[in-house]
Design a protein around this motif. Structure first.
Motif, PDB file in Angstrom:
ATOM      1  N   THR A   1       0.746  -1.234  -0.076  1.00  0.00           N
ATOM      2  CA  THR A   1       0.057  -0.081   0.060  1.00  0.00           C
ATOM      3  C   THR A   1       0.884   1.279  -0.042  1.00  0.00           C
ATOM      4  OG1 THR A   1      -1.817  -0.953   0.964  1.00  0.00           O
ATOM      5  CG2 THR A   1      -2.036   1.314   1.358  1.00  0.00           C
ATOM      6  N   TRP A   2       1.928   1.355   0.731  1.00  0.00           N
ATOM      7  CA  TRP A   2       2.769   2.404   0.959  1.00  0.00           C
ATOM      8  C   TRP A   2       3.450   2.531  -0.406  1.00  0.00           C
ATOM      9  CZ3 TRP A   2       8.376   2.101   0.990  1.00  0.00           C
ATOM     10  CH2 TRP A   2       9.146   3.271   1.360  1.00  0.00           C
ATOM     11  N   LEU A   3       3.991   1.450  -0.894  1.00  0.00           N
ATOM     12  CA  LEU A   3       4.689   1.671  -2.166  1.00  0.00           C
ATOM     13  C   LEU A   3       3.674   2.122  -3.346  1.00  0.00           C
ATOM     14  CD1 LEU A   3       7.128  -1.552  -2.295  1.00  0.00           C
ATOM     15  CD2 LEU A   3       7.716   0.955  -2.472  1.00  0.00           C
ATOM     16  N   SER A   4       2.525   1.515  -3.430  1.00  0.00           N
ATOM     17  CA  SER A   4       1.606   1.902  -4.308  1.00  0.00           C
ATOM     18  C   SER A   4       1.134   3.584  -4.415  1.00  0.00           C
ATOM     19  CB  SER A   4       0.256   1.162  -4.293  1.00  0.00           C
ATOM     20  OG  SER A   4      -0.382   1.774  -3.073  1.00  0.00           O
ATOM     21  N   ILE A   5       1.173   4.168  -3.425  1.00  0.00           N
ATOM     22  CA  ILE A   5       0.937   5.548  -2.998  1.00  0.00           C
ATOM     23  C   ILE A   5       2.202   6.273  -3.598  1.00  0.00           C
ATOM     24  CG2 ILE A   5       0.436   7.467  -1.353  1.00  0.00           C
ATOM     25  CD1 ILE A   5      -1.160   5.291   0.307  1.00  0.00           C
ATOM     26  N   GLN A   6       3.241   6.010  -3.193  1.00  0.00           N
ATOM     27  CA  GLN A   6       4.693   6.728  -3.538  1.00  0.00           C
ATOM     28  C   GLN A   6       4.810   6.608  -5.046  1.00  0.00           C
ATOM     29  OE1 GLN A   6       6.119   8.122  -1.228  1.00  0.00           O
ATOM     30  NE2 GLN A   6       4.780   7.718   0.373  1.00  0.00           N
ATOM     31  N   LEU A   7       4.449   5.378  -5.823  1.00  0.00           N
ATOM     32  CA  LEU A   7       4.700   5.309  -7.093  1.00  0.00           C
ATOM     33  C   LEU A   7       3.635   5.462  -8.233  1.00  0.00           C
ATOM     34  CD1 LEU A   7       7.266   2.224  -6.743  1.00  0.00           C
ATOM     35  CD2 LEU A   7       7.734   4.501  -7.214  1.00  0.00           C
ATOM     36  N   ASP A   8       2.493   5.823  -7.560  1.00  0.00           N
ATOM     37  CA  ASP A   8       1.347   5.848  -8.344  1.00  0.00           C
ATOM     38  C   ASP A   8       0.895   4.571  -9.030  1.00  0.00           C
ATOM     39  OD1 ASP A   8      -1.009   7.091  -9.355  1.00  0.00           O
ATOM     40  OD2 ASP A   8      -0.036   8.093 -10.946  1.00  0.00           O
ATOM     41  N   VAL A   9       0.878   3.494  -8.448  1.00  0.00           N
ATOM     42  CA  VAL A   9       0.619   2.226  -9.195  1.00  0.00           C
ATOM     43  C   VAL A   9      -0.402   1.614  -8.152  1.00  0.00           C
ATOM     44  CG1 VAL A   9       2.561   1.780 -10.334  1.00  0.00           C
ATOM     45  CG2 VAL A   9       2.430   0.899  -8.097  1.00  0.00           C
ATOM     46  N   HIS A  10      -1.152   0.529  -8.733  1.00  0.00           N
ATOM     47  CA  HIS A  10      -2.221  -0.233  -7.879  1.00  0.00           C
ATOM     48  C   HIS A  10      -1.459  -1.299  -7.180  1.00  0.00           C
ATOM     49  CE1 HIS A  10      -5.364  -2.648  -6.397  1.00  0.00           C
ATOM     50  NE2 HIS A  10      -6.214  -1.808  -6.890  1.00  0.00           N
TER      51      HIS A  10
ATOM     52  N   LEU B   1      20.484   9.399 -10.208  1.00  0.00           N
ATOM     53  CA  LEU B   1      20.894  10.743 -10.611  1.00  0.00           C
ATOM     54  C   LEU B   1      19.435  11.567 -10.639  1.00  0.00           C
ATOM     55  CD1 LEU B   1      23.791  10.445 -13.011  1.00  0.00           C
ATOM     56  CD2 LEU B   1      24.180  11.170 -10.839  1.00  0.00           C
ATOM     57  N   SER B   2      19.505  12.876 -10.397  1.00  0.00           N
ATOM     58  CA  SER B   2      18.254  13.692 -10.528  1.00  0.00           C
ATOM     59  C   SER B   2      17.813  13.843 -11.895  1.00  0.00           C
ATOM     60  CB  SER B   2      18.445  15.145  -9.967  1.00  0.00           C
ATOM     61  OG  SER B   2      19.688  15.861 -10.484  1.00  0.00           O
ATOM     62  N   SER B   3      18.637  13.816 -12.837  1.00  0.00           N
ATOM     63  CA  SER B   3      18.177  13.967 -14.158  1.00  0.00           C
ATOM     64  C   SER B   3      17.355  12.510 -14.890  1.00  0.00           C
ATOM     65  CB  SER B   3      19.596  13.687 -15.156  1.00  0.00           C
ATOM     66  OG  SER B   3      20.532  14.737 -14.973  1.00  0.00           O
ATOM     67  N   TYR B   4      17.255  11.631 -14.029  1.00  0.00           N
ATOM     68  CA  TYR B   4      16.370  10.426 -14.362  1.00  0.00           C
ATOM     69  C   TYR B   4      15.357  10.152 -13.186  1.00  0.00           C
ATOM     70  CZ  TYR B   4      20.661  10.414 -16.587  1.00  0.00           C
ATOM     71  OH  TYR B   4      21.789  10.671 -17.531  1.00  0.00           O
ATOM     72  N   PRO B   5      14.446  11.286 -12.897  1.00  0.00           N
ATOM     73  CA  PRO B   5      13.545  11.286 -11.676  1.00  0.00           C
ATOM     74  C   PRO B   5      12.850   9.944 -11.216  1.00  0.00           C
ATOM     75  CG  PRO B   5      12.593  12.500 -13.494  1.00  0.00           C
ATOM     76  CD  PRO B   5      13.768  12.012 -13.967  1.00  0.00           C
ATOM     77  N   THR B   6      12.420   9.142 -12.066  1.00  0.00           N
ATOM     78  CA  THR B   6      11.480   7.953 -11.645  1.00  0.00           C
ATOM     79  C   THR B   6      12.427   7.057 -11.001  1.00  0.00           C
ATOM     80  OG1 THR B   6       9.904   8.258 -13.368  1.00  0.00           O
ATOM     81  CG2 THR B   6      10.199   6.090 -12.417  1.00  0.00           C
ATOM     82  N   THR B   7      13.673   6.767 -11.719  1.00  0.00           N
ATOM     83  CA  THR B   7      14.393   5.629 -11.174  1.00  0.00           C
ATOM     84  C   THR B   7      15.188   6.219  -9.949  1.00  0.00           C
ATOM     85  OG1 THR B   7      16.137   6.730 -13.028  1.00  0.00           O
ATOM     86  CG2 THR B   7      14.850   4.424 -13.240  1.00  0.00           C
ATOM     87  N   LYS B   8      15.487   7.623  -9.731  1.00  0.00           N
ATOM     88  CA  LYS B   8      15.948   8.067  -8.422  1.00  0.00           C
ATOM     89  C   LYS B   8      14.847   7.939  -7.515  1.00  0.00           C
ATOM     90  CE  LYS B   8      17.881  12.142  -6.444  1.00  0.00           C
ATOM     91  NZ  LYS B   8      19.125  11.628  -6.059  1.00  0.00           N
ATOM     92  N   LYS B   9      13.738   8.266  -7.704  1.00  0.00           N
ATOM     93  CA  LYS B   9      12.380   8.050  -6.829  1.00  0.00           C
ATOM     94  C   LYS B   9      12.588   6.488  -6.238  1.00  0.00           C
ATOM     95  CE  LYS B   9       7.978   9.108  -5.471  1.00  0.00           C
ATOM     96  NZ  LYS B   9       6.800   9.864  -5.874  1.00  0.00           N
ATOM     97  N   VAL B  10      12.660   5.382  -7.085  1.00  0.00           N
ATOM     98  CA  VAL B  10      12.490   4.237  -6.856  1.00  0.00           C
ATOM     99  C   VAL B  10      13.627   3.893  -5.951  1.00  0.00           C
ATOM    100  CG1 VAL B  10      12.749   1.862  -7.858  1.00  0.00           C
ATOM    101  CG2 VAL B  10      11.214   3.486  -9.024  1.00  0.00           C
ATOM    102  N   SER B  11      15.016   4.514  -6.303  1.00  0.00           N
ATOM    103  CA  SER B  11      15.938   4.020  -5.597  1.00  0.00           C
ATOM    104  C   SER B  11      15.867   4.631  -4.188  1.00  0.00           C
ATOM    105  CB  SER B  11      17.416   4.652  -6.290  1.00  0.00           C
ATOM    106  OG  SER B  11      18.535   4.538  -5.477  1.00  0.00           O
ATOM    107  N   GLN B  12      15.565   5.852  -3.894  1.00  0.00           N
ATOM    108  CA  GLN B  12      15.302   6.276  -2.594  1.00  0.00           C
ATOM    109  C   GLN B  12      14.338   5.574  -1.743  1.00  0.00           C
ATOM    110  OE1 GLN B  12      14.352  10.169  -3.922  1.00  0.00           O
ATOM    111  NE2 GLN B  12      16.487  11.101  -3.624  1.00  0.00           N
ATOM    112  N   LEU B  13      13.158   5.164  -2.454  1.00  0.00           N
ATOM    113  CA  LEU B  13      12.044   4.315  -1.795  1.00  0.00           C
ATOM    114  C   LEU B  13      12.720   2.903  -1.409  1.00  0.00           C
ATOM    115  CD1 LEU B  13       8.923   4.897  -4.300  1.00  0.00           C
ATOM    116  CD2 LEU B  13       9.366   5.671  -1.512  1.00  0.00           C
ATOM    117  N   MET B  14      13.572   2.459  -2.175  1.00  0.00           N
ATOM    118  CA  MET B  14      14.140   1.174  -1.654  1.00  0.00           C
ATOM    119  C   MET B  14      15.005   1.089  -0.627  1.00  0.00           C
ATOM    120  SD  MET B  14      12.790  -1.136  -3.507  1.00  0.00           S
ATOM    121  CE  MET B  14      11.195  -0.318  -3.504  1.00  0.00           C
ATOM    122  N   TRP B  15      15.714   2.398  -0.473  1.00  0.00           N
ATOM    123  CA  TRP B  15      16.337   2.504   0.626  1.00  0.00           C
ATOM    124  C   TRP B  15      15.683   2.750   1.795  1.00  0.00           C
ATOM    125  CZ3 TRP B  15      16.957   6.766   4.147  1.00  0.00           C
ATOM    126  CH2 TRP B  15      17.870   6.544   4.847  1.00  0.00           C
TER     127      TRP B  15
END
Length: 219
Positions: free
Chosen positions: A63-72, A167-181
């Protein structure tokens, strides 16, 4: 009236956390029909081994990840030893899940896949032009390999977010990386939670892409 027919090796599996040896044997002897069934049921559905004693926590994580990543939340699942209790990876077959194991998540979402793919394409162009440079020889090796493999994986309908630099130039994967940490850190302070060393996400464009790739691996 014709009864339902189930391949014999597949029918013998009754444990949701069957051993790696049992699953690989069923995949080998049961043919493609069994491999598809294993991919759909044992390897993507149900409560993962890592959360077997606290299934509600698994749902809270999704549920937490779904909200953060805008997926079901239903599009998020676990694979690897965290799901089965033992690894199917070629070099670690049968290795049990423990606190040194990773959490290998996968998400089946065409929208997230497109965003990660967009990051990969932008990074590929930047890498080709020299706009971004690896920090050392070891990183250069990883980047070169990821650059070569990534385009082929996209054609097959999936991509690992960690293949793209954080890197900030690639926002989705940067966000995923931060969420995994953050996920790993949050689990450390959660009572009864698994304590993985790290977590990662593989994105699939569709369930067909997922099933196809798992069947290839099981062969």
């Amino acid at each position: 009236m014709e009864p339902f027919k189930v391949p014999a090796p597949f029918r013998e599996l009754t444990n949701p956390y069957a051993s790696a040896a049992e699953l690989l044997d069923a995949a080998r002897r049961g043919g493609e029909e069994a491999r598809i069934g294993l991919a759909r049921l044992w390897l993507s559905e149900g409560i993962p081994f890592a959360f077997r004693e606290h299934p509600a926590l698994y749902e809270a994580v999704r549920t937490w990840l779904s909200i953060q990543l805008d997926v079901h939340a239903k599009e998020i699942s676990l694979t690897g030893s965290a799901r089965l209790g033992s690894s199917l990876a070629p070099r670690q077959v049968g290795k049990p899940f423990d606190e040194s194991s990773d959490l290998d998540l996968f998400i089946v979402s065409d929208r997230l896949f497109d965003r990660v793919k967009g990051d990969f394409i932008r990074w590929s162009i930047d890498f080709e032009r020299g706009a971004v440079k690896p920090r050392n020889t070891r990183e250069e090796g990883f980047w070169t390999s990821n650059y070569s493999r990534g385009h082929k994986l996209i054609e097959r309908g999936f991509l690992d977010s960690k293949m793209i630099p954080n890197l900030s130039s690639y926002p989705t994967t940067k966000k995923v990386s931060q969420l995994m940490w953050l996920l790993v850190e949050k689990l450390k302070v959660t009572v009864g939670a698994p304590r993985p060393s790290q977590a990662s996400v593989r994105c699939y464009a569709s369930w067909s892409s997922y099933i196809r790739q798992i069947c290839i691996s099981l062969r």
